[in-house]
Every structure is written in structure tokens, then in C-alpha cells.
Design a protein around this motif. Structure first.
Motif, mmCIF file in Angstrom:
data_model
loop_
_atom_site.group_PDB
_atom_site.id
_atom_site.type_symbol
_atom_site.label_atom_id
_atom_site.label_comp_id
_atom_site.label_asym_id
_atom_site.label_seq_id
_atom_site.Cartn_x
_atom_site.Cartn_y
_atom_site.Cartn_z
ATOM 1 N N GLY A 84 -17.242 8.079 3.064
ATOM 2 C CA GLY A 84 -18.249 7.129 2.621
ATOM 3 C C GLY A 84 -18.148 5.763 3.253
ATOM 4 O O GLY A 84 -19.100 4.971 3.180
ATOM 5 N N ALA A 85 -17.015 5.451 3.873
ATOM 6 C CA ALA A 85 -16.873 4.157 4.547
ATOM 7 C C ALA A 85 -17.695 4.159 5.833
ATOM 8 O O ALA A 85 -17.983 5.215 6.408
ATOM 9 C CB ALA A 85 -15.409 3.874 4.853
ATOM 10 N N THR A 86 -18.057 2.975 6.286
ATOM 11 C CA THR A 86 -18.891 2.863 7.476
ATOM 12 C C THR A 86 -18.272 1.912 8.492
ATOM 13 O O THR A 86 -17.490 1.014 8.128
ATOM 14 C CB THR A 86 -20.285 2.337 7.117
ATOM 15 N N ARG A 87 -18.659 2.107 9.737
ATOM 16 C CA ARG A 87 -18.195 1.201 10.793
ATOM 17 C C ARG A 87 -18.642 -0.228 10.503
ATOM 18 O O ARG A 87 -17.911 -1.197 10.734
ATOM 19 C CB ARG A 87 -18.735 1.667 12.139
ATOM 20 N N ALA A 88 -19.876 -0.373 9.994
ATOM 21 C CA ALA A 88 -20.416 -1.707 9.727
ATOM 22 C C ALA A 88 -19.608 -2.431 8.656
ATOM 23 O O ALA A 88 -19.371 -3.638 8.757
ATOM 24 C CB ALA A 88 -21.880 -1.596 9.295
ATOM 25 N N VAL A 146 0.834 -1.201 0.000
ATOM 26 C CA VAL A 146 0.000 0.000 0.000
ATOM 27 C C VAL A 146 0.869 1.250 0.000
ATOM 28 O O VAL A 146 0.634 2.196 -0.763
ATOM 29 C CB VAL A 146 -0.961 -0.006 1.206
ATOM 30 N N ALA A 147 1.888 1.287 0.844
ATOM 31 C CA ALA A 147 2.788 2.446 0.900
ATOM 32 C C ALA A 147 3.460 2.675 -0.445
ATOM 33 O O ALA A 147 3.566 3.817 -0.921
ATOM 34 C CB ALA A 147 3.827 2.249 1.996
ATOM 35 N N TRP A 206 -11.359 2.816 9.216
ATOM 36 C CA TRP A 206 -12.418 3.047 8.228
ATOM 37 C C TRP A 206 -12.826 4.509 8.144
ATOM 38 O O TRP A 206 -13.230 5.007 7.086
ATOM 39 C CB TRP A 206 -13.646 2.182 8.555
ATOM 40 N N PHE A 207 -12.719 5.243 9.251
ATOM 41 C CA PHE A 207 -13.206 6.627 9.284
ATOM 42 C C PHE A 207 -12.325 7.591 8.486
ATOM 43 O O PHE A 207 -12.674 8.760 8.326
ATOM 44 C CB PHE A 207 -13.355 7.128 10.728
ATOM 45 N N GLU A 221 -8.422 -0.323 1.229
ATOM 46 C CA GLU A 221 -8.708 1.036 0.769
ATOM 47 C C GLU A 221 -8.742 2.022 1.932
ATOM 48 O O GLU A 221 -8.242 3.149 1.811
ATOM 49 C CB GLU A 221 -10.025 1.060 -0.002
ATOM 50 N N THR A 222 -9.310 1.631 3.068
ATOM 51 C CA THR A 222 -9.323 2.538 4.220
ATOM 52 C C THR A 222 -7.918 2.672 4.810
ATOM 53 O O THR A 222 -7.548 3.722 5.326
ATOM 54 C CB THR A 222 -10.308 2.069 5.298
#
Length: 269
Positions: free
Chosen positions: A191-195, A22-23, A186-187, A201-202
Motif C-alpha cells: 500500500g505504500a507509494t513512491r510518492a 525499530v529492530a 517503501w516498496f 513503517e516502511t
């Protein structure tokens, strides 16, 4: 390093849990402008972590065993405790007569400061006090922790306060453990959610968040004199790779980490 130690300030930043792939992808895509301008050649070096989770890896790094180049060695180390038979201690190695690098730098006249992030640095119990207890000065607050969406910018603000409060002649070893890549992350992705939870991607979005703020940390660390800087991950993490998730396990996504070291010149952006 024998010429660097005692002359320059030192900064060690561990981007906790950051995967190499990712990096590397983000740097090559131009999505890490503030980090990439300091990476040699604009690229991360591929290395192997000394441990598969935070506590083990940092114990090793604080003993002088930074992530190892991912190629046959032996590879000379920047820092090493004095002991007979070491095949990775070379002429340029800073050799210390102490049980850990932090104490060795303190013996060399450095003010040693830890700004913690993940739970192993939160000082809320005996285990969370071991690593920060190596330093002369350590800082942790809930806003620095893994659950804070603004963790890194809060850490940077504290680092700037620490540097501003030092006498000009005092050499500094500043260590920052950055928790933003660690779950939950995720935050950091709009558009991402905790659920839905965390994902590759996050994880990438968290690294972009760190990049937006790391310039202020670099500026503070080099505000008094040249600063030798190491930025690396302590281990990676799996997001379903070959059926594996998380870390503290022996998968390529965990053992392979990004690494860079470079000088920050005073006044450089």
C-alpha cells in the motif's frame, strides 16, 4: 575468539541503516521470528556504531572495531590488529598481524567472500571497489542493490552458491551487506507509494522482509560446520527525528544500532 578462528566458519551480516528502536520493537512484538530465535534472550543488544554512514563504519569494522556496547568501557573486542597500547585487546581477542580483519582471516587460512549490497560495494568505480577489494572473492549485481525489492533473497541465493562450491575442509569468512533497510524501502510495505516515500513503517516492513529470508542464509553458513555469526547494523537513519532526516549526521537514531553474535550449529533451523 582465538579458539573460534581456525575452527569455525564466520559470518558477518550488516543490516545496512537499521535503527535500533525499530529492530528492538519488532523483536519484542514477535515480528522477527527467524532472527529472534538466535538473539541472546530474544533481544538485540544496544550498541554505538563506529561511524555514521556505510563507508566509515565498515572501514572501522573491517579493522576490528565492531559496534561498541552502549555503556562505559573499555569493552574487550572480538578482533583487533596487533598494536601497542590497545585497551580493548583482551585474552580472548583474535589478534591479527595485518592492516584489516579480512586480510588477517585470509592469513589464518579462511576463504574471504563479500556479497555486497549498497553502492559502496557495487564495484562500478574506484570508491565502490575499496571495501569489496579487501576480499579474495566479491559479488555484486544490480539485483543485490538498494533499488531491488528482492535484493536480499537474491543475495541469499548467491551465498548458497558460494558455500556449495567450497571444498569441505576450507574455512569460510562470509560477509553480507544487506541493503533492504536503506532508502528506498517503501516498496516493502503493501500500500505504500513512491510518492509518499520512505518512513519508519516502511523501514520496519523491510526488516520483516529480511527476516523472512535470513533463515536460508543461516542454514547455508552453518551447513558444513559450526558458524560464529555477527548480525548488526552499521548505522541507523533519521525519519524526521527532531527535524533530522537521513544519516551521516550525529543524531541518536543514527549512532544507536542493534547488535548480536551467536553460534549457528550445523543443521540448526
Amino acid at each position: 575468539m582465538g579458539r573460534v578462528v581456525g575452527h569455525d566458519d564466520l559470518l558477518l551480516v550488516t543490516l545496512d541503516t537499521l535503527r535500533f528502536d525499530v529492530a528492538s520493537e519488532l523483536a519484542e512484538a514477535g515480528r522477527l521470528p527467524n532472527l529472534a530465535r538466535h538473539l541472546p534472550g530474544g533481544r538485540w543488544e544496544r550498541r554505538h556504531a563506529p561511524g555514521s554512514f556505510t563507508y566509515a563504519s565498515h572501514q572501522a569494522m573491517f579493522a576490528g572495531f565492531l559496534p561498541t556496547p552502549a555503556a562505559p568501557g573499555p569493552h574487550p573486542r572480538l578482533f583487533a590488529a596487533r598494536f601497542e597500547g590497545s585497551e580493548s585487546t583482551a585474552d580472548g581477542t583474535f589478534v591479527f598481524d595485518a592492516p584489516d580483519l579480512v586480510s588477517g582471516l585470509a592469513d589464518a587460512g579462511y576463504r574471504t567472500v563479500c556479497i555486497g549490497g549498497v553502492g559502496f560495494f557495487n564495484k562500478r568505480g574506484a570508491l565502490g571497489s575499496v571495501l569489496p577489494g579487501m576480499f579474495q572473492e566479491s559479488h555484486w549485481a544490480p539485483e543485490f542493490g538498494v533499488a531491488s525489492p528482492t535484493s536480499f533473497e537474491s543475495q541469499v541465493a548467491r551465498a548458497r552458491e558460494v558455500v556449495a562450491g567450497l571444498p569441505a575442509e576450507q574455512r569460510l569468512f562470509l560477509f553480507v551487506n544487506v541493503p533492504s533497510l536503506h532508502q528506498p524501502n517503501w516498496f516493502h510495505l503493501p500500500g505504500a507509494t513512491r510518492a509518499a516515500g520512505d518512513s519508519r513503517e516502511t523501514h520496519a516492513a523491510a526488516l520483516e522482509y529480511v527476516d523472512r529470508h535470513i533463515g536460508r542464509l543461516f542454514a547455508a553458513a552453518s551447513s558444513r560446520r559450526r558458524c560464529f555469526t555477527i548480525v548488526c547494523s552499521d548505522h541507523g537513519t533519521a525519519y524526521g527525528d527532531d527535524g533530522w532526516s537521513g544519516h551521516r549526521l550525529g543524531h541518536e537514531s543514527v549512532w544507536t544500532v542493534p547488535y548480536a553474535h551467536f553460534f549457528l550449529e550445523p543443521g540448526a533451523p
